[in-house]
Write a protein that holds these residues in place. Structure first.
Motif, mmCIF file in Angstrom:
data_model
loop_
_atom_site.group_PDB
_atom_site.id
_atom_site.type_symbol
_atom_site.label_atom_id
_atom_site.label_comp_id
_atom_site.label_asym_id
_atom_site.label_seq_id
_atom_site.Cartn_x
_atom_site.Cartn_y
_atom_site.Cartn_z
ATOM 1 N N THR A 121 0.827 -1.208 0.000
ATOM 2 C CA THR A 121 0.000 0.000 0.000
ATOM 3 C C THR A 121 0.854 1.248 0.000
ATOM 4 N N VAL A 122 1.869 1.277 0.866
ATOM 5 C CA VAL A 122 2.751 2.443 0.929
ATOM 6 C C VAL A 122 3.487 2.630 -0.387
ATOM 7 N N SER A 123 3.818 1.512 -1.039
ATOM 8 C CA SER A 123 4.517 1.599 -2.323
ATOM 9 C C SER A 123 3.577 1.878 -3.482
ATOM 10 N N GLY A 124 2.271 1.861 -3.236
ATOM 11 C CA GLY A 124 1.312 2.152 -4.286
ATOM 12 C C GLY A 124 0.972 0.956 -5.148
ATOM 13 N N PHE A 125 1.313 -0.271 -4.690
ATOM 14 C CA PHE A 125 1.076 -1.453 -5.502
ATOM 15 C C PHE A 125 -0.027 -2.348 -4.938
ATOM 16 N N ARG A 126 -0.813 -1.839 -4.001
ATOM 17 C CA ARG A 126 -1.859 -2.642 -3.393
ATOM 18 C C ARG A 126 -3.004 -2.822 -4.372
ATOM 19 N N ALA A 127 -3.357 -4.074 -4.666
ATOM 20 C CA ALA A 127 -4.464 -4.355 -5.579
ATOM 21 C C ALA A 127 -5.485 -5.220 -4.845
ATOM 22 N N VAL A 128 -6.647 -4.673 -4.594
ATOM 23 C CA VAL A 128 -7.722 -5.398 -3.928
ATOM 24 C C VAL A 128 -8.588 -6.058 -4.989
ATOM 25 N N THR A 129 -8.863 -7.353 -4.813
ATOM 26 C CA THR A 129 -9.710 -8.084 -5.753
ATOM 27 C C THR A 129 -10.954 -8.572 -5.036
ATOM 28 N N LEU A 130 -12.048 -8.597 -5.755
ATOM 29 C CA LEU A 130 -13.310 -9.043 -5.172
ATOM 30 C C LEU A 130 -13.227 -10.500 -4.739
ATOM 31 N N ALA A 131 -12.672 -11.355 -5.601
ATOM 32 C CA ALA A 131 -12.579 -12.782 -5.268
ATOM 33 C C ALA A 131 -11.721 -12.993 -4.025
ATOM 34 N N GLY A 132 -10.590 -12.279 -3.951
ATOM 35 C CA GLY A 132 -9.728 -12.426 -2.785
ATOM 36 C C GLY A 132 -10.396 -11.966 -1.512
ATOM 37 N N GLU A 133 -11.162 -10.891 -1.580
ATOM 38 C CA GLU A 133 -11.839 -10.390 -0.381
ATOM 39 C C GLU A 133 -12.965 -11.318 0.057
ATOM 40 N N VAL A 134 -13.637 -11.965 -0.894
ATOM 41 C CA VAL A 134 -14.684 -12.921 -0.524
ATOM 42 C C VAL A 134 -14.071 -14.109 0.207
ATOM 43 N N VAL A 135 -12.923 -14.589 -0.284
ATOM 44 C CA VAL A 135 -12.236 -15.700 0.390
ATOM 45 C C VAL A 135 -11.795 -15.278 1.787
ATOM 46 N N SER A 136 -11.215 -14.080 1.910
ATOM 47 C CA SER A 136 -10.790 -13.593 3.220
ATOM 48 C C SER A 136 -11.973 -13.401 4.154
ATOM 49 N N ALA A 137 -13.096 -12.926 3.609
ATOM 50 C CA ALA A 137 -14.288 -12.729 4.425
ATOM 51 C C ALA A 137 -14.800 -14.051 4.979
ATOM 52 N N ARG A 138 -14.757 -15.092 4.153
ATOM 53 C CA ARG A 138 -15.224 -16.398 4.627
ATOM 54 C C ARG A 138 -14.366 -16.888 5.794
ATOM 55 N N ALA A 139 -13.041 -16.753 5.650
ATOM 56 C CA ALA A 139 -12.148 -17.206 6.716
ATOM 57 C C ALA A 139 -12.357 -16.390 7.985
ATOM 58 N N ALA A 140 -12.524 -15.076 7.830
ATOM 59 C CA ALA A 140 -12.692 -14.216 9.004
ATOM 60 C C ALA A 140 -14.012 -14.501 9.710
ATOM 61 N N LEU A 141 -15.093 -14.674 8.955
ATOM 62 C CA LEU A 141 -16.401 -14.942 9.560
ATOM 63 C C LEU A 141 -16.427 -16.305 10.238
ATOM 64 N N ASP A 142 -15.785 -17.294 9.603
ATOM 65 C CA ASP A 142 -15.716 -18.613 10.231
ATOM 66 C C ASP A 142 -14.955 -18.549 11.550
ATOM 67 N N ALA A 143 -13.848 -17.798 11.548
ATOM 68 C CA ALA A 143 -13.063 -17.680 12.775
ATOM 69 C C ALA A 143 -13.843 -16.988 13.872
ATOM 70 N N ALA A 144 -14.729 -16.070 13.497
ATOM 71 C CA ALA A 144 -15.532 -15.341 14.480
ATOM 72 C C ALA A 144 -16.773 -16.112 14.890
ATOM 73 N N GLY A 145 -16.994 -17.287 14.296
ATOM 74 C CA GLY A 145 -18.174 -18.086 14.643
ATOM 75 C C GLY A 145 -19.453 -17.528 14.057
ATOM 76 N N ILE A 146 -19.373 -16.828 12.941
ATOM 77 C CA ILE A 146 -20.551 -16.235 12.299
ATOM 78 C C ILE A 146 -20.886 -17.060 11.069
ATOM 79 N N ASP A 147 -22.155 -17.433 10.953
ATOM 80 C CA ASP A 147 -22.622 -18.194 9.798
ATOM 81 C C ASP A 147 -22.552 -17.283 8.571
ATOM 82 N N ALA A 148 -21.762 -17.684 7.582
ATOM 83 C CA ALA A 148 -21.511 -16.826 6.420
ATOM 84 C C ALA A 148 -22.219 -17.362 5.190
ATOM 85 N N GLN A 149 -22.930 -16.489 4.511
ATOM 86 C CA GLN A 149 -23.543 -16.815 3.225
ATOM 87 C C GLN A 149 -22.927 -15.882 2.190
#
Length: 411
Positions: free
Chosen positions: A253-281
């Motif tokens: 991010t500081v170098s200006g090369f941060r690229a956020v992708t929708l698919a990557g964020e959905v995968v990260s969201a699933r892992a984060a919600l599972d870790a928090a014990g939240i049922d994810a759809q």
């Protein structure tokens, strides 16, 4: 490179600084050819005293004119408009030296009027400089009309007019370029401010999500240390991996090369919600989302899921992604803060209608202040409005908080 370097380089182009500063007088010296005739007349004087007076006065006149020219040029044509008294003294010195050449040069001394007019245009406020130039023209024409046997050469009138117009043109050019340099400096400062805001926003979003997941996994590992040591060890390994990824994200991010992708964020969201014990759809197929919308929708998923984990105390989270919009809904306690968040966001964006309101999706209820007016939603709102989208917050159909972003097309 500092913000003043471009201006310094442009200034050097006009003033010759620093390379040409020592030779700046040459640009004024090449116009001294008008003094050749009076100098020749003075040199041919039989009277030695008049000859010395004429040559000395002409030399002093030329040096004084070059001094004025060099000073004005060395200060980037920073004219003495705020020091009119000094300007008049400079011009008056030229007039006095010109008058001292009359005994030896006679009518040929009028050639000095060309330089007096040019100097007046250089150092005096414009209205005074024009007045002096016009006065010199009137003087030469009056001498031609009222002095018997005297005839003003067309070259003298031409020289006065051309020199005055030339200096006026230079003044206008310098004024325009000064304005341009100021505008460029302002643009550069705004670009720096925008880049700082972007970096701060990205760092907030990245750290907020990463640290939230790390915190949830650390709590989970703490609960599993005695009950399931093997699972706790795997969670600790995940913590190490997540911390390394967060550090890498910050560097990109500081170098200006941060690229956020929708698919990557959905995968990260699933892992984060599972870790928090939240049922994810979460959506499975994302192919229908156009490429230019995926980065923005990825940021929305990141911020929305982070808020669900941190603030909602939810048991269920539903992420919906279509071609035109992305929604994050939960059944937690955050439904309430929708109205306040919307109002705070609208105030932050100047009350724009594109900001949305809770009324668009449901009635508000009471909720935790933690979800209200956070920097994450403010930063997300800026991202959305930058591409002409609409951000809406309110009550979800699950009874909790709803975050919706609708793509309206690039501005």
């Amino acid at each position: 490179m500092t913000s003043t370097e471009p201006i310094s380089r442009v200034s050097a182009a006009f003033t010759g600084q620093p390379r040409m500063a020592r030779f700046g007088w040459l640009f004024g010296g090449i116009w001294l050819f008008y003094l050749i005739d009076p100098a020749q007349v003075a040199w041919e004087q039989d009277n030695v005293a008049l000859r010395v007076l004429g040559i000395g006065a002409l030399s002093a006149f030329a040096l004084w004119y070059l001094a004025i020219f060099t000073f004005v040029r060395s200060t980037r044509f920073g004219l003495w408009e705020d020091e009119v008294r000094r300007s008049w003294i400079a011009v008056g010195g030229l007039v006095a030296l010109a008058a001292s050449t009359v005994p030896a040069c006679g009518a040929h001394a009028l050639s000095t009027l060309v330089y007096i007019g040019a100097a007046a245009m250089m150092v005096l406020p414009l209205r005074y400089g024009i007045a002096v130039a016009v006065g010199l023209l009137v003087l030469t024409l009056a001498l031609d009309a009222f002095v018997p046997g005297y005839s003003t050469g067309a070259g003298l009138i031409f020289g006065i007019v051309v020199s005055a117009l030339a200096i006026w043109g230079v003044r206008q050019m310098i004024a325009r370029n000064v304005e341009l340099m100021k505008a460029q400096e302002t643009v550069a400062q705004l670009a720096v401010a925008e880049e700082r805001a972007r970096t701060a926003r990205d760092l907030h979003d990245i750290l907020g999500h990463s640290l939230t997941v790390i915190t949830v996994k650390a709590e989970l590992a703490g609960r599993l240390i005695r009950a399931d040591p093997d699972q706790a060890e795997r969670e600790v390994a995940d913590l190490e991996r997540l911390s390394r990824e967060a550090l890498a994200d910050i560097r990109r991010t500081v170098s200006g090369f941060r690229a956020v992708t929708l698919a990557g964020e959905v995968v990260s969201a699933r892992a984060a919600l599972d870790a928090a014990g939240i049922d994810a759809q979460l959506p499975i197929a994302l192919d229908e989302v156009p490429g230019e919308r995926r980065e923005l929708f990825g940021w929305v998923v990141r911020e929305g899921v982070t808020n669900v984990i941190r603030h909602a105390a939810a048991r269920r989270c539903v992420v919906t992604v279509t071609r035109e919009r992305v929604e994050i809904a939960d059944d937690g306690r955050g439904a309430a803060a929708a109205a306040t968040v919307s109002a705070a966001g609208s105030a932050a964006s100047g009350g724009s209608a594109a900001s949305g309101s809770s009324a668009a999706v449901g009635a508000p209820a009471a909720g935790p202040p933690a979800a209200v007016g956070g920097n994450g939603l403010v930063g997300l709102r800026e991202r959305v409005e930058a591409v002409g989208g609409t951000l809406t917050v309110g009550r979800s159909s699950l009874g909790g908080f709803l975050l919706r972003v609708t793509w309206n097309g690039v501005k």
